[in-house]
Design an enzyme around this catalytic site. Structure first.
Site, PDB file in Angstrom:
ATOM      1  N   CYS A  86       5.248  -3.739   3.015  1.00  0.00           N
ATOM      2  CA  CYS A  86       6.057  -3.830   4.116  1.00  0.00           C
ATOM      3  C   CYS A  86       6.047  -2.801   5.293  1.00  0.00           C
ATOM      4  O   CYS A  86       4.397  -3.127   5.743  1.00  0.00           O
ATOM      5  CB  CYS A  86       7.119  -4.439   4.708  1.00  0.00           C
ATOM      6  SG  CYS A  86       8.562  -4.872   5.962  1.00  0.00           S
ATOM      7  N   HIS A 175       8.620  -7.085  -0.360  1.00  0.00           N
ATOM      8  CA  HIS A 175       9.497  -5.916  -0.412  1.00  0.00           C
ATOM      9  C   HIS A 175       9.940  -6.100  -2.400  1.00  0.00           C
ATOM     10  O   HIS A 175      10.872  -6.272  -2.915  1.00  0.00           O
ATOM     11  CB  HIS A 175      11.436  -5.415  -0.553  1.00  0.00           C
ATOM     12  CG  HIS A 175      11.125  -5.322   0.958  1.00  0.00           C
ATOM     13  ND1 HIS A 175      10.893  -3.378   1.330  1.00  0.00           N
ATOM     14  CD2 HIS A 175      10.759  -5.559   2.397  1.00  0.00           C
ATOM     15  CE1 HIS A 175      10.483  -3.563   2.603  1.00  0.00           C
ATOM     16  NE2 HIS A 175      10.808  -4.587   3.474  1.00  0.00           N
ATOM     17  N   GLU A 177      10.162  -3.775  -4.387  1.00  0.00           N
ATOM     18  CA  GLU A 177      10.942  -3.477  -5.197  1.00  0.00           C
ATOM     19  C   GLU A 177      12.658  -3.464  -5.012  1.00  0.00           C
ATOM     20  O   GLU A 177      13.497  -2.592  -5.777  1.00  0.00           O
ATOM     21  CB  GLU A 177      10.547  -1.446  -4.955  1.00  0.00           C
ATOM     22  CG  GLU A 177      11.683  -1.379  -2.904  1.00  0.00           C
ATOM     23  CD  GLU A 177      10.750  -2.185  -2.238  1.00  0.00           C
ATOM     24  OE1 GLU A 177      10.029  -2.435  -2.544  1.00  0.00           O
ATOM     25  OE2 GLU A 177      11.450  -2.149  -0.778  1.00  0.00           O
TER      26      GLU A 177
HETATM   27  N1  GLN Z   1      10.290  -4.213  10.805  1.00  0.00           N
HETATM   28  C1  GLN Z   1       9.401  -2.488  10.786  1.00  0.00           C
HETATM   29  C2  GLN Z   1       8.186  -2.586  11.606  1.00  0.00           C
HETATM   30  O1  GLN Z   1       8.301  -3.062  12.077  1.00  0.00           O
HETATM   31  C3  GLN Z   1       8.514  -3.122   8.699  1.00  0.00           C
HETATM   32  C4  GLN Z   1      10.117  -3.424   8.088  1.00  0.00           C
HETATM   33  C5  GLN Z   1      10.361  -3.025   6.525  1.00  0.00           C
HETATM   34  O2  GLN Z   1       9.300  -2.074   6.119  1.00  0.00           O
HETATM   35  N2  GLN Z   1      11.141  -3.848   5.699  1.00  0.00           N
HETATM   36  O3  GLN Z   1       8.262  -1.489  10.608  1.00  0.00           O
END
Ligand code: GLN
Length: 197
Positions: A86, A175, A177
């Site tokens: 992410c 995610h 994890e």
């Molecule tokens: N939306 C977040 C960002 O742009 C990332 C979201 C996440 O890591 N769960 O940093």
């Protein structure tokens, strides 16, 4: 030989990755030691790196201010495994957002928060290349890849890449994890059959 895994811990989902990596390592013949990376000087002693989700603007700023950015670059250049999730994927990718100073280590351009408000969070059974069964993928304000460059695309949602691999890096928009399923951690960190480019 003990493997040392470093979890980038300046901001974000740190403890979940620590636990996930410990459990994923059960399948490895080597014992694992996990260190949290809060400042420069920790990563150079690590064999594996996890770049968690969180807030990419904050993570990128702290990584640069703390002098950790060149250490991440050296880790990747040395071909040591990385799992980026992410915001971690955003951090490693190519920049296209003035608010995030990315590292340009992974040949992806991402769109932040790509799945829209109504789907800020969702879970889906995702086909991931290299895994026999679908993976329970949790997306939270997730990015999507808009240009996967030289990366191998491992999974897509609505046609958009959400998991990629390039050299030692596996990156996911979701995610892994946050579920009990450790296969993505194993795939990224402990399987030597990685395709290198
Ligand atoms: N939306 C977040 C960002 O742009 C990332 C979201 C996440 O890591 N769960 O940093």
């Amino acid at each position: 030989m003990t493997l040392v895994a470093g979890v980038l811990a300046v901001q974000g989902n740190v403890s979940e990755h620590v636990r996930a990596t410990e459990r994923a390592a059960d399948s490895s013949s080597d014992p694992i030691e996990i260190r949290e990376i809060r400042s420069a000087g920790t990563l150079p002693d690590c064999d594996l790196l996890l770049a968690p989700g969180g807030e990419s603007t904050a993570i990128a700023r702290l990584v640069h201010e703390g002098g950790i950015a060149p250490e991440i670059r050296a880790h990747v250049t040395a071909g040591k495994p990385v799992l980026a999730t992410c915001a971690g994927m955003i951090l490693l990718g190519r920049g296209n957002d003035d608010r995030v100073e990315t590292l340009d280590l992974l040949d992806v351009v991402v769109e932040r928060n790509a799945f829209g408000r109504q789907r800020d969070s969702f879970e889906t059974a995702l086909e991931v290349a290299g895994l026999d069964e679908p993976f329970p993928a949790v997306f939270i304000r997730a990015p999507a890849v808009t240009d996967s460059g030289d990366c191998e695309v491992l999974a897509r949602v609505d046609g958009r890449p959400v998991a990629v691999r390039q050299g030692p890096i596996v990156a996911t928009a979701f995610h892994p994890e946050l579920t009990d399923d450790r296969r993505v951690h194993r795939l990224a960190l402990f399987e030597s059959t990685r395709v290198t480019q």
